[in-house]
Design an enzyme around this catalytic site. Structure first.
Site: not given
Ligand code: 26Q
Length: 765
Positions: A508, A614
């Site tokens: 993001r 992640t």
């Protein structure tokens, strides 16, 4: 479990005939997709049913987001029938790959939502009874396009091809009550298969509908208008996923969504318990709840409310909550910690607000600790409510949990020293290696067998074999890069020679993640090459990111990078050595293609800001070195694979904290002409700035009360040092060994390990 191929084919043909009046030879893509999915559902149904009714204690994972991505390939793989189905389709002239057109289920923003999806798959694989509860948004995370370098958002019609993997369960519908509105909540259940496992989890997503079907007769009556409005409001609750990641926006509709989801889930559960004549005081023996960040924390006062309505005392109800709720924190950023106005809560859900106040009173009684509060100055702090009631609270990486203990939740930790624990995040190796990189997976199989598919720590067995794998590894990486380059050419219209180094930052868009730092380094290389002051091996700088539509600075960064791409790619003096591409609509399916093709994994957040990350694990698992800061799980990646096998730079958490106190970026800029040159492109006309957003971006880094909050300028020089070192090393045997060593050291980052740790340490199942 593996179906008999013949049975599957018969079921499939039956569905094609009954639902579409066609057969295998004549079905179109869409019909085939729905029929194949439904056939798999039908064949797996008994296994799903048996899994639900096995009488074991279950954990319910409450989350506002589940970023599942595309289901079909993963499900067919987990069910062990993907090769049979591929062959079957081929026999009739179809190609399984055509299902790549199916939309992702993007009912999540980023890391937190994808983590939920990985955990469901891992739990099913490991035989842990875990079910997800959330919202069936009509539109998922927006689809992103670029126009003149600016992000544009479109609605994400993820149901376009249908939703054959879910079953609507009208029987289990419940009514959720707000002070001004009653809403029918209807569940849609999706099976979650495990890899080679008989355990099937359930993802139950709630959809909101009017309590009564729309009554046209009502138009003639006094209340007609109100009824029509209620109908409208009821559907609106689940219209769309809020597109914010790590920032809180205090919208009442978002609050409605949160209450809708937890109230429906708990009403459903309590009704089932009552139907089975259970004593609700013993609920924690059969269920526990994992709250995925603060978004579902209203479940706590809602369960208090429901249990008292069912006859329990407050103390009894509180005891049940203490024993059944647990809470995961995913952020330390102040702007992401949820707070809601007392007034908003007492207006919308007055009885629930009363329970929150009761928790505050009990907290004061129990501890007398003035530093601890849930409600203060008419603001409800959702994380504090969770910290008080939850049995266990966990951070998502060692470094992150340490910061929570020492700083963010220090006072809570002093009061309840046993409560806070760490469970480092993980990813499912099925989607993130077996499925997205089958050639590399086969290479590993050939060396150490297939056990690693469900015991990822076995990858360590590769360590003695790495030198012999090197040539195949390079070839496979090269093939993956060629495939990605072709895909990018098709989707983005930008040419990337596969022989280039693929330097990737996908996540993001957020200031703390520092895409700007990467962008400035690209400009540094651009001017260096242009002025013949430096040389680098040909490199493609690949970006992918969505910005929250209301996040001005994040959108400015997208514009900045897109304009850099136009400058670099359009300059014939430089483009033989550099390319820049910002891919549109980065999502789970794009990630699957990118992760297996990267040479460099950029994980460059300001130290202390990224709770875990992640994608860093996904790159590592595919044999990619990390260029990163000592932040989040990067620290543990270095512990596992060796710092010397990665490229680490920048301020540590401690340094960052010390520097931030009296920090003046302007001095650093004055000492670094190359950095100054790169920064000036935002204001000197080098890059077009039709709206003035680049100037604002420049100002946020250089001027005002607290310039450069995330130390982009402070870390710039060391970042360049590390990046140049990496580019120099690239292609040497030592470099490829580093890549492979990372792969062989990725065992810890399996979501299988994480869910087993949750099951043992928190859920006690
Ligand atoms: C809250 C209130 C109102 C509106 C939106 C929100 C909101 C929505 C999404 C707040 C936060 C999020 C998402 C947070 C998130 O994805 N965090 C990431 O979680 C990952 C899994 O633990 C970590 O790896 C990442 O480091 C962390 O940033």
């Amino acid at each position: 479990m593996k179906f008999r191929a013949k049975a599957f084919e018969e079921t499939l043909c039956g569905i094609l005939a009954a639902d579409y009046a066609t057969d295998l030879a004549h079905a179109n893509k869409r019909e085939l997709y729905n029929a194949v999915s439904k056939a798999a559902m039908r064949e797996a149904y008994p296994m799903w049913q048996a899994s639900k009714e096995n009488g074991r204690k279950r954990c319910k994972y409450f989350s506002a987001e589940f970023l599942m991505g595309r289901a079909i390939f993963n499900n067919l793989m987990d069910l062990g029938i993907i090769d049979d189905v591929r062959a079957l389709l081929q026999k009739y002239g179809h190609d399984l790959g055509e299902f790549e057109e199916v939309e992702d289920a993007a009912l999540g923003n980023g890391g937190l939502g994808r983590l939920a999806a990985c955990y469901l798959e891992s739990a099913a694989t490991k035989g842990i009874p875990l079910d997800g509860y959330g919202i069936r948004y009509r539109y998922g995370l927006f689809r992103q396009t670029f126009e003149q370098g600016f992000q544009h958002e479109e609605g994400d019609d993820w149901l376009k091809w249908g939703d054959p993997w879910s079953v609507r369960v009208d029987r289990d519908a419940v009514v959720v009550e707000f002070s001004d509105l009653k809403v029918r909540a209807v569940p849609y259940d999706t099976p979650v298969f495990g890899y080679g496992s008989d355990t099937v989890g359930t993802l139950r997503l709630w959809s909101s509908e009017p309590v009564q079907a729309f009554d046209f007769g009502a138009f003639n009556e006094m209340q007609g208008e109100r009824k029509a409005e209620e109908n409208f409001n009821a559907t609106k609750i689940c219209d769309v996923l809020y597109p914010n990641d790590n920032t809180m926006v205090g919208k009442i509709l978002r609050l409605r969504q949160q209450y809708f989801m937890v109230s429906a889930s708990l009403l459903d559960l309590v009704r089932k318990e009552k139907a089975e004549k259970r004593d609700l005081r013993t609920l924690p023996e059969r269920y526990c709840f994992q709250l995925n960040d603060t978004h579902p924390v209203l479940a706590i006062p809602e369960l208090l409310r429901i249990l008292q309505r069912e006859g329990l005392t407050f103390d009894e109800a509180f005891d049940v909550c203490r024993k059944s709720f647990n809470f995961t924190n995913h952020t330390i950023m102040a702007e992401a910690l949820e707070k809601w106005d007392s007034l908003a809560l007492s207006d919308l859900i007055p009885e629930v607000y009363e329970e929150i106040l009761a928790c505050q009173r009990r907290l004061t009684q129990e501890t007398g600790n003035k530093k601890l509060f849930i409600v203060r100055d008419n603001v409800v702090h959702m994380a504090n409510l969770a910290l008080y009631v939850a049995g266990k609270v966990n951070g998502v990486a060692e470094l992150h949990t340490g910061i929570l203990k020492r700083e963010t939740f220090r006072d809570w930790c002093a009061q309840y020293p046993e409560k806070l624990i760490n469970i480092t995040n993980g990813i499912t190796p099925r989607r993130w290696l077996l499925l997205n990189n089958p050639e590399l997976a086969a290479l590993i199989d050939a060396e150490i067998g297939k056990n690693w598919h469900t015991e990822l720590s076995e990858l360590a067995k590769l360590k003695p074999h790495l030198p012999s794998m090197l040539e195949d590894f390079k070839r496979i990486k090269g093939e993956n890069k060629a495939k990605l380059a072709a895909y990018i050419k098709e989707k983005e219209g930008i040419e990337i020679p596969p022989a280039f180094i693929f330097d990737v930052q996908v996540k993001r868009l957020h200031e703390y993640k520092r895409q700007t730092l990467n962008a400035l380094s690209v400009l540094y290389f651009y001017f260096g090459i242009k002025e013949k002051k430096l040389e680098i091996p040909p490199t493609a700088f690949i970006f992918g990111a969505k910005a929250a539509p209301g996040y001005y600075m994040a959108k400015a960064v997208i514009k900045f990078i897109n304009e850099i791409a136009a400058l670099v790619n359009g300059d014939p003096e430089v483009s033989p050595y550099m390319r820049v591409v910002f891919v549109q609509n980065y999502n789970v399916s794009y990630a699957e293609k990118i992760v297996c093709a990267a040479d460099i994994s950029e994980q460059i957040s300001m130290a202390g800001m990224e709770a875990s990350g992640t994608s860093n694990m996904k790159f590592m698992l595919n044999g990619t070195v990390t260029l990163g800061t000592m932040d989040g799980a990067n620290v543990e990646i270095c512990e596992e694979a060796g710092r010397e096998n990665n490229y680490i730079f920048g301020a540590t958490v401690e340094e960052a904290e010390a520097v931030s106190r009296f920090y003046c970026p302007r001095e650093l800029i004055a000492q670094n002409p190359a950095l100054e040159r790169a920064l000036n492109t935002m204001i000197d006309g080098t890059l077009p700035d039709e709206t003035g957003c680049l100037k604002k971006l420049y100002e946020s880094l250089t001027t005002g009360h607290a310039p450069d909050r995330y130390l982009v300028i402070y870390d710039f020089a060391d970042y360049i040092r590390a990046k140049e070192e990496l580019l120099r090393d690239y292609g040497s045997e030592a470099f490829w060994m580093k890549c492979l060593y990372n792969l062989a050291s990725a065992g810890k980052f399996s979501a299988d390990r994480s869910v087993c740790a949750y099951a043992e340490q928190i859920w006690k199942i």
